[in-house]
Scaffold this motif. Structure first.
Motif, PDB file in Angstrom:
ATOM      1  N   GLU A 282       0.875  -1.243  -0.132  1.00  0.00           N
ATOM      2  CA  GLU A 282       0.076   0.156  -0.028  1.00  0.00           C
ATOM      3  C   GLU A 282       0.968   1.127  -0.023  1.00  0.00           C
ATOM      4  N   VAL A 283       0.362   2.248  -0.464  1.00  0.00           N
ATOM      5  CA  VAL A 283       1.242   3.608  -0.356  1.00  0.00           C
ATOM      6  C   VAL A 283       1.539   4.014   0.834  1.00  0.00           C
ATOM      7  N   ASN A 284       2.723   4.497   0.965  1.00  0.00           N
ATOM      8  CA  ASN A 284       3.213   5.215   2.403  1.00  0.00           C
ATOM      9  C   ASN A 284       2.666   6.249   2.642  1.00  0.00           C
ATOM     10  N   ALA A 285       2.768   7.039   3.881  1.00  0.00           N
ATOM     11  CA  ALA A 285       2.127   8.142   4.186  1.00  0.00           C
ATOM     12  C   ALA A 285       2.584   9.260   3.374  1.00  0.00           C
ATOM     13  N   GLY A 286       4.015   9.377   3.084  1.00  0.00           N
ATOM     14  CA  GLY A 286       4.378  10.350   2.363  1.00  0.00           C
ATOM     15  C   GLY A 286       4.002  10.631   0.787  1.00  0.00           C
TER      16      GLY A 286
END
Length: 334
Positions: free
Chosen positions: A34-38
């Motif tokens: 999944e995409v990271n927070a940044g």
């Protein structure tokens, strides 16, 4: 003597895992990336197990915690580019995770000592219904795919919209040269399409009608969208304006199509681009009226003004070759 294996859930390589059709155990129910927070990479979720064949040797890695992947093999992340996630054998017990725009292997590795485990599209993300609330130069969150969560076709330039459906982020453009059997509108003998940033969208300008777009979709393992899918994908796309192209390529003074992704605000809440304006889009919705085969087209065109929006509806016969009608494609999940 020590016990090295037991058919028990406490053992990562238990019989349930060993008997899986896919040799990966995802950390989440149906995926492991999944995409990271940044927004500048992805995360491999904890409890994921991924085997890697390096040369003639099999190695199996378990990720005991969420593991960030932000290291690019070379260069810097670039808007409109598809990136791949690789697990590489770096001759340690931990392995190495890399991002790369190379679809075969990251720089410094080969297909013999690395494994492509996923990927994403680096582009834009709509954050809310506020027209200008769009972030550029980020991982498109719903474009992230992996070995467990991906479309049946090649995943480049696609985003997941839910219900097992992936949709092209961009209007279809040419990939391989299109050839006809007997002139414009006749069955195709060659060619393929792609979903790509800053590309000229295909329309009747290239001699294509609805039948041809359906053929192009099939050549890529894709299909045309249903009306329901298109409306879902386009939800949140701003309405066009008569006097400018701020929210869509739609100004009534425009004289032709625009390359894909050139209007920053022209993106839906599911991060699908150019749904309103630029070119109408063929769907798979059809009706037979007399001798005519009518197809629903959606979204509006380059000079539709305020008539370019996510609920714009019209019809055209399937054989029509129009310079203002293009398409985008869909594919079901693997």
């Amino acid at each position: 003597m020590p016990l090295i294996w037991k058919d028990d859930p406490a053992y990562p390589l238990n019989a349930a895992f060993m008997s899986r059709q896919l040799d990966v155990r995802p950390g989440l129910a149906d995926r492991f990336l999944e995409v990271n927070a940044g927004g500048n990479g992805v995360v491999v979720k904890a409890d994921t197990i991924i085997p890697l064949k390096s040369g003639s040797t099999w190695k199996t890695y378990i990720f005991t915690a969420d593991t960030a992947v932000t290291t690019l093999d070379t260069g810097s992340l670039t808007l409109g580019t598809n990136y791949y996630v690789y697990l590489c054998d770096n001759n340690t017990d931990n392995g190495l995770l890399l991002l790369s725009a190379n679809s075969t292997a990251p720089s410094g590795y080969t297909a013999s000592n690395s494994r492509k485990i996923g990927g994403f599209h680096y582009g834009r993300r709509r954050n809310s219904m506020t027209v200008a609330d769009v972030t550029s130069n980020v991982v498109v969150p719903n474009s992230v795919w992996d070995l467990c969560h991906r479309p049946r076709c090649s995943p480049e330039g696609m985003a997941y919209i839910g219900n097992g459906v992936w949709v092209d982020i961009y209007l279809v453009s040419v990939n391989a040269a299109i050839t006809f059997s007997a002139g414009n509108g006749s069955p195709l003998t060659g060619g393929s399409g792609r979903s790509a940033y800053n590309a000229v969208p295909l329309t009747g300008t290239e001699g294509l009608n609805w039948y041809n777009f359906a053929e192009l979709a099939q050549r890529s393992g894709k299909r045309l969208l249903t009306i329901d899918e298109w409306i879902q994908a386009a939800y949140g796309s701003p309405q066009g304006n008569d006097t400018n192209n701020v929210n869509a390529w739609s100004a009534t003074s425009n004289t032709g199509r625009q390359n894909t992704g050139q209007v920053v605000n022209a993106i839906s809440l599911l991060n699908i681009v150019d749904c309103a304006g630029n070119v109408f889009e063929w769907t798979d919705n059809n009706s037979d009226v007399g001798e005519n085969f009518w197809i629903t087209i959606l979204g509006g065109s380059w000079n539709s003004g305020t008539g370019a929006h996510s609920r714009r509806f019209s019809e055209q016969t399937a054989a029509t070759i129009s310079t203002s009608i293009g398409a985008r494609f869909a594919c079901d999940s693997l």
